[in-house]
Design a protein around this motif. Structure first.
Motif, short mmCIF file in Angstrom:
data_model
loop_
_atom_site.label_atom_id
_atom_site.label_comp_id
_atom_site.label_asym_id
_atom_site.label_seq_id
_atom_site.Cartn_x
_atom_site.Cartn_y
_atom_site.Cartn_z
N ASN A 37 0.79 -1.23 0.00
CA ASN A 37 0.00 0.00 0.00
C ASN A 37 0.83 1.28 0.00
O ASN A 37 0.28 2.37 -0.08
CB ASN A 37 -0.94 0.02 1.21
N LEU A 39 2.37 2.78 2.39
CA LEU A 39 2.03 3.66 3.50
C LEU A 39 2.35 2.99 4.82
O LEU A 39 2.66 1.80 4.89
CB LEU A 39 0.55 4.06 3.44
N TRP A 41 1.06 2.53 8.98
CA TRP A 41 0.05 2.71 10.01
C TRP A 41 0.73 3.41 11.19
O TRP A 41 1.62 2.85 11.83
CB TRP A 41 -0.48 1.36 10.46
N GLU A 254 -3.50 6.18 8.62
CA GLU A 254 -2.69 5.73 7.50
C GLU A 254 -2.02 6.93 6.84
O GLU A 254 -2.69 7.90 6.47
CB GLU A 254 -3.55 4.99 6.48
#
Length: 307
Positions: A37, A39, A41, A254
């Motif tokens: 993704n 990205l 968390w 995110e």
């Protein structure tokens, strides 16, 4: 007034290590989420592994106030702590009012303590290019919750000197001495005004002060300020999400971390010390191939764990 050599804007710079690498330890599920993704968390600060996150600076403030304001140190310390707590937590220290989200990186590429904490030594370590991260952080300021970043300070002597210097460049010592001599309660209001201004800097430093017991982490920290405002665009007001970690519900946001070429600046991937089967390395190699991620070096931890 004495010049403060520990100015926040001078100390907290990603460019300090932009020529090198920063590392992020995670388990297999975390690695897949990050790479697929592009990205991270980013967890709410008071849900991190150190339960004294953010409030640790209280200890330092009390030490310095007791040394500087012997006769009325509880009065001064109380006013400073009240302001710092208000900046960090709003009206109370309730977890719902605290809006800092922290991404933890490190300068240590192969730490037994970090392998153990984040993956029970079975995980992975993502090596990120520091110069790309510096550029990404600059770009993010217009699209995501504003934030600051820098090395965590573990040395208590430096922590104390920073707090002392921040107090000394204000009128607080002068107003304190006047109050001791006159007991004029009007000076309390002036003291509160000075303390309010200074507490902005102390609140920011508090995000980067940690107990010396955690020094082996060599943490480099990125702090995002989540803005709770329904009128803001989703770029500036990220949705708060929740995940499970060891049976605990963790709030997080995110945050995409892509460079100007549109990808996460991964330069290395290290396999944890207990993940010693060849298939673990082959799996990473095929994942990188499938995601079209080139020029990523795969390494194994050098820590000799058998079981």
């Amino acid at each position: 007034m004495k010049k403060n050599k520990y100015k926040l804007e001078e100390y907290l710079k990603l460019e300090q290590i932009s020529a090198g690498m920063l590392y992020h330890y995670t388990d297999a599920a975390g690695l897949l989420g990050i790479l697929q993704n592009e990205l991270f968390w980013v967890s709410k600060s008071n849900f991190l592994n150190d339960f004294s996150e953010i409030s640790y600076i209280d200890t330092v403030i009390k030490i310095i106030c007791k040394d500087m304001f012997t006769d009325e140190y509880e009065l001064i310390a109380g006013m400073i702590l009240e302001e710092v707590h208000f900046l960090n937590f709003g009206k109370s220290m309730n977890v719902k009012e605290q809006n800092y989200y922290i991404l933890s990186l490190t300068e240590n590429p192969d730490s037994l303590a970090l392998w153990s904490t984040y993956s029970n030594c079975f995980g992975y370590n993502i090596g990120l290019d520091g110069s790309d991260l510096a550029q990404i952080m600059s770009n993010l300021q217009n699209e995501t919750p504003l934030g600051i970043h820098g090395k965590v300070i573990y040395d208590k002597a430096i922590q104390c000197q920073i707090v002392r210097d921040e107090i000394n460049i204000t009128k607080i010592p002068l107003l304190y001495n006047k109050y001791l001599k006159s007991k004029n309660t009007e000076l309390i209001k002036e003291l509160k005004d000075e303390i309010s201004l200074m507490s902005v800097a102390l609140g920011a430093y508090g995000l980067f002060f940690k107990d010396p017991l955690f020094s082996q982490e060599q943490e480099y920290r990125i702090v995002f300020f989540h803005l709770v405002n329904e009128g803001l665009s989703t770029k500036l007001n990220h949705e708060i999400k929740f995940r499970d970690r060891n049976g605990i519900i963790i709030p997080y946001i995110e945050v995409p971390m892509t460079n100007d070429k549109g990808y996460l600046p991964v330069r290395e991937l290290m396999v944890g010390p207990k993940n010693n089967l060849d298939i673990a390395e082959h799996g990473i190699d095929f994942l990188l191939y499938w995601l079209k991620k080139k020029d990523v070096t795969i390494r194994r931890s050098g820590i000799p764990l058998r079981y």
